[in-house]
Design an enzyme around this catalytic site. Sequence first.
Site, PDB file in Angstrom:
ATOM      1  N   CYS A 110       0.822  -1.224  -0.114  1.00 10.02           N
ATOM      2  CA  CYS A 110       0.081   0.167  -0.095  1.00 10.02           C
ATOM      3  C   CYS A 110       0.953   1.133   0.102  1.00 10.02           C
ATOM      4  O   CYS A 110       1.995   1.046  -0.077  1.00 10.02           O
ATOM      5  CB  CYS A 110      -0.953   0.061   1.309  1.00 10.02           C
ATOM      6  N   CYS A 113       3.655   1.671   2.598  1.00  2.41           N
ATOM      7  CA  CYS A 113       4.967   1.001   2.432  1.00  2.41           C
ATOM      8  C   CYS A 113       5.851   1.792   1.531  1.00  2.41           C
ATOM      9  O   CYS A 113       7.079   1.968   2.006  1.00  2.41           O
ATOM     10  CB  CYS A 113       4.540  -0.279   1.483  1.00  2.41           C
ATOM     11  N   ASP A 520       8.050  25.333 -32.786  1.00  2.00           N
ATOM     12  CA  ASP A 520       9.193  25.782 -33.492  1.00  2.00           C
ATOM     13  C   ASP A 520       8.632  25.397 -34.626  1.00  2.00           C
ATOM     14  O   ASP A 520       7.757  24.381 -35.161  1.00  2.00           O
ATOM     15  CB  ASP A 520      10.414  25.017 -33.008  1.00  2.00           C
ATOM     16  N   ASP A 718      12.811  20.850 -31.020  1.00  2.00           N
ATOM     17  CA  ASP A 718      13.491  20.045 -31.274  1.00  2.00           C
ATOM     18  C   ASP A 718      14.313  19.432 -30.067  1.00  2.00           C
ATOM     19  O   ASP A 718      15.086  18.473 -30.265  1.00  2.00           O
ATOM     20  CB  ASP A 718      14.751  20.409 -32.279  1.00  2.00           C
ATOM     21  N   ASP A 722      16.062  24.385 -28.689  1.00  2.00           N
ATOM     22  CA  ASP A 722      14.993  25.196 -27.907  1.00  2.00           C
ATOM     23  C   ASP A 722      15.126  25.202 -26.587  1.00  2.00           C
ATOM     24  O   ASP A 722      14.113  25.091 -25.729  1.00  2.00           O
ATOM     25  CB  ASP A 722      13.671  24.753 -28.544  1.00  2.00           C
TER      26      ASP A 722
END
Length: 847
Positions: A110, A113, A520, A718, A722
């Site tokens: 859970c 833990c 871009d 990219d 950028d």
Amino acid sequence: MSLAAASAGARCYHCGLDLPDDADFSVDIAGEPRALCCAGCQAVAEAIVANGLAGYYASRDAMPESPREAMPTVLEQLALFDHAEFQKSFVRALGEHEREASLMLEGITCAACVWLNERYIGQLSGVTGVDVNYATRRARVRWDETRIKLSDILAAIAAIGYRAHPYDASRYEELAHKERREALWRVWVAGFGMMQVMMYVVPVYIAGEGEMTLDIETLLRWASLLLTLPVVFYSAAPFFKGAWRDMKFRRVGMDVPVALGIGASFIASVWATITRTGEVYFDSVTMFVFLLLGGRYLEMTARQKAISVGEALAKLMPAFCQRLPREAKTDGQTEQIMVSELAADDRVLVRPGDIIPCDGAVEEGVSNADEALLTGESRPVKKQAGDAVTGGSLNMESPLVVRVKAVGEQTRLSAIIRLMERAAAEKPGLVVLADKVAQWFVLALLVVAALTAIAWYGIESERALWITVSVLVVTCPCALALATPIALTVASGALAKEGVLVTRGHALETLARATHFVFDKTGTLTTGKLRLLDIAPTSTASVDAALTLVASLEAYSEHPLARALRQAAAERLADTPLPLAENVIAETGQGLRGGIAGRELYIGRPDYVFARAGATPWPQDWRMADDTVLALGEKGGGVLAFFRLGDALRPDAAALIRDLQAAGRRALLMSGDAAPVVARIARELGVDAAEGEMSPQAKREAVRRLQAQGAVVAMVGDGVNDAPVLAQAQVSIAMGSGAQLARTQADLVLLSENLGHLTSGIRKSRFTLAIIRQNLAWAFMYNLLALPLAIMGHVTPWAAGIGMSASSLLVVLNALRIQGSENKRRKTVPLPAANPPHQGIVPTRGS
């Protein structure tokens, strides 16, 4: 030997082994520093003292017969984890001394833990960070190797009752199978015990007044008790272990109310059996345990299914490969070696049906590769000499000889897996909030249960126990803790299948809320590669004839413009044979001239061709596009055709922009390219606003101004050029080429570079956010409705077990809808109109 070691003698105070000369470990026990031999003994001793069990040392008569009996058996093997060779597969360097390990944890049941492991490991000296994912049971641990060893960290994990293993896909599958098998056995024992107890309870229920003697009833009670014992002490053991562990560390987890309910019910029934007074409810205890375990088993199965995508990626790389001699001038004999033995510049033979074992380039052969799991692209990708191949993709048709470029942790597949692990380990704000609410909810639940017990004891004492048990169980907030992480895990896996890699925990939530999408141009909305955009033949030539002549003239040139022209000719003319060009001469910076079938031809800059073949006007609108224009001319025959080359739009760019605008988002274009080029792209796509000739810093400032107006900005770029604006945006999306992938800091990566997949990813992120809201709403509504009913005595314990299990199972099944096809329908959710762009952005539509 340290002073602490010298003062304590020559043996470890905990296990009795001889102290190494360089040992410098100690723990204050009963007010005195005690020397210890290693970090493992130190961790266990600290755990004993911290939990008020220091009396163990005072009461023991002697050291264990075997000193290592004082330590878990697994700790004997932990020294292996400190060897560099052993760490290669699951540890990576983050700095000069900082290391990060990917681990699997056994025993996580859970959210409590997870909290315990993160807090306990995080406080170790030398540990710089630890993140545990509840849904996957995976942990990322970072440490300074000059201050602590990995074996010491694993020893500390073992000291609090958990087991850690290096992450390995096969090992994970083995542990998952083991977990399912053990859970199924516990369910079977509980179910068998429940049915047998029912056989003894039913006669008592249906017997009329005076029809059953006290001796017979007592005998049936004792038989029920014996059959309930394995259910409580074996099947229900995980609940008691979890509750005891939570209480030891002063943490109230979700196992605590369940263990209290089972334990109180069983003890009360045992007392009633021994004293022959009151009621026994062994049937309810066994049924309750069976239903709880059954619900957990179904939840576990669904959870393991949800994370199957990440595990499938991890298992893609083969264990063995066929290596060829490095020199091509050999007899082609192969040797089978382990993939881990490959090195850069090796040559490997990949047969049809085999997985490509490395990143590299094809040297020989032509085939198709299946890269669906890596990029989300379902269509096979053609591979021939010179083409790059990615490790983990499937060679489908013919043998390939591949020159190795990257192996192991340097491959694209490893980078993808690391980014997925990073996303899984990070906790979004919704998860952190849900965990905090669940923790306080359990504390409040215990207080309400106590008040309920007191109230009912005064109203109707014989019902007080079972009403209290129902209150404890029915409102256990398992569903609340599970609602968000399971949905994010399923969504991340589903997006990875479609080529969208989630690398940050907050990415999906923020992407769903984004109001402005900033793009871009080069490499994002366009391909970033020169392509033939248009042909304008004159009256003396056709399109096909012009392309045929150009392809022949440019046949041996490696100039980017020549390659673009040859590619266009190959796509249009297919297998049409090309005439032979003779006496081809390149004139630097101008073009080419050569002869074909007795004709003297020129291809190059328009003024170069005009000077040799005569001037001809070319399309006026081309002059405004700022693209590259070439002319094809013939001596004495004039200009035959004009060719416009430039950066082509990606096929799905326009559809992406339309989808965003239909959903109420604003699409903006910011580029460093020339303003006329940006304006043309903006007109073609119909973006809301555009601006060219912007530096990365100018883009960042523009995004900052949008954010100041209240916009939630998603930046698509990219991933490298950028970087500043990607970092500024609330959520960033990078195009995922291989070189950029390993070092990107973007929140999402578009692996396939197919913008259609990004469109699907945006829709799926909104659907995921809706699923999370549904799960949280259900969890709260369930508890708000169930708690009053339980307090009023309208919910029996077995019904409470069904309710709690069903609530957890429901949120898991609801999350699995993200994987289904229903959310793939092109539906968008209208949003309020976004804020207008800042004044530096030039509108291109009526905005």
